[in-house]
Write an enzyme that holds these catalytic residues in place. Structure first.
Site: not given
Ligand code: SF4
Length: 351
Positions: A35, A200
């Site tokens: 860390e 994501c």
């Molecule tokens: S902006 Fe939002 S949707 Fe896009 S990668 Fe980051 S957290 Fe995921």
């Protein structure tokens, strides 16, 4: 509806990093060390440093017992040397005050030198299976985008809102996996310039993505113009081509590392006068080159002056050594100095 943490954990099970060298054995020493190294430095850069460090200092007792010089030597290249000093102080405190075991509560961990709230949370979550909350640079980026936090980066409002979000979203079970997952998500999907929103796990509820410009978050810090500081570094070479290095003071910039002897003056006459007790009479100086380096609070321009001496009486109250960079193991040096010597692109003394 599936919770934020459930989505993140499901993604982690399929895609998260589970074989980083500090993950083996869930050991507080290794997690803490990683860390500290990962502050301001990327995983791929840290791995070889971490492995060398662990090889030389396999546990907190070995690190606490080591001379600071050796710690700095193994740290050299990672930058931010104050971290290495605090690392050493922390190891000594763990050994002297906690019998070599890291405390298992947030306040106890945060009382250690160099251990902030996020590092303490990471140790709790990753090494001790407690509910530790982390908020490193990667996690900040994910949360700032997910919640479209538009306070400027670094402002107290920004930090406060991020911590509130981090505390709320961290689950009570699998907090260690969740902490690792959030770091991985930030490092591999929610990248600084090219967020991969389409793959994501939290894209559906991500506000920055819904706004259409996720890379606009986090918002830029209020700009501050860094002051410019000019110094002179003396590259003193002897007849064998060795270079003189002086150890810097134990506190402040590049604390305890070996560097070129330095002067606040920039004109040859002034530098010479300031160094007349050291440099032989009539020693000539030749302006060679300069390098620049940006620190968090100012920009440094170091003008380099070459001085060749046949002999030099080292001043007793200065901590200096002659270093032959072609054959000798390097002492702990600031990265710009080490880089400069390695380039070898400057004239040497006669061999
Ligand atoms: S902006 Fe939002 S949707 Fe896009 S990668 Fe980051 S957290 Fe995921």
């Amino acid at each position: 509806m599936m919770e934020f943490s459930d989505k993140v954990l499901r993604w982690f099970d399929a895609h998260g990093r589970k074989h980083l060298p500090w993950q083996a054995g869930k050991d507080a020493y290794r997690v803490w060390l990683s860390e500290i190294m990962l502050q301001q430095t990327q995983v791929t850069t840290v791995i070889p440093y971490f492995l060398r460090f662990i090889d030389r200092f396999p546990d907190v007792k070995a690190l606490a017992a080591a001379p600071i010089d050796q710690v700095l030597q193994h740290w050299a290249g990672l930058g931010y040397y104050a971290r290495a000093h605090r690392l050493h102080a922390c190891a000594q405190q763990v050994v002297n005050q906690h019998a070599g075991k890291f405390p298992e509560d947030l306040n106890g961990l945060m009382a250690l030198p160099g251990v902030g709230r996020s590092t303490a949370g990471a140790i709790l979550a990753l090494a001790m299976e407690h509910r530790g909350v982390i908020l490193d640079g990667n996690v900040k980026r994910v949360l700032a985008r997910y919640a479209a936090i538009d306070h400027p980066t670094g402002s107290s409002a920004f930090e406060r809102e991020l911590w509130d979000r981090a505390e709320t979203l961290t689950p009570w079970v699998r907090a260690g996996d969740y902490a690792q997952a959030m770091m991985d998500l930030g490092a591999t999907l929610c990248k600084r310039h090219t967020p991969q929103c389409l793959i994501c796990p939290v894209m559906e509820a991500c506000k920055a993505r819904a706004e259409g410009a996720p890379a606009d978050y986090p918002k830029a810090a209020r700009s501050k113009k860094l002051p410019y500081v000019e110094r002179s570094g003396l590259v003193i070479l002897d007849a064998e081509g060795r270079v003189l290095l002086e150890r810097r003071p134990p506190l402040g910039l590049w604390a305890g590392l070996y560097s070129f002897p330095e002067s606040e003056f920039t004109q040859e006459m002034d530098i010479h006068n300031a160094w007349q007790a050291w440099l032989p009479h009539n020693t000539s100086m030749q302006k060679m080159d300069y390098f620049e380096h940006t620190f968090s609070h100012y920009r440094l321009r170091m003008n380099l002056w070459k001085v060749v001496v046949q002999s030099l009486t080292l001043i007793a109250d200065k901590d200096c050594l002659w270093y032959d960079f072609r054959s000798q193991e390097a002492p702990g040096m600031p990265a710009p100095i080490s880089r400069y010597l390695q380039q070898g692109a400057w004239p040497l003394g006669k061999k």
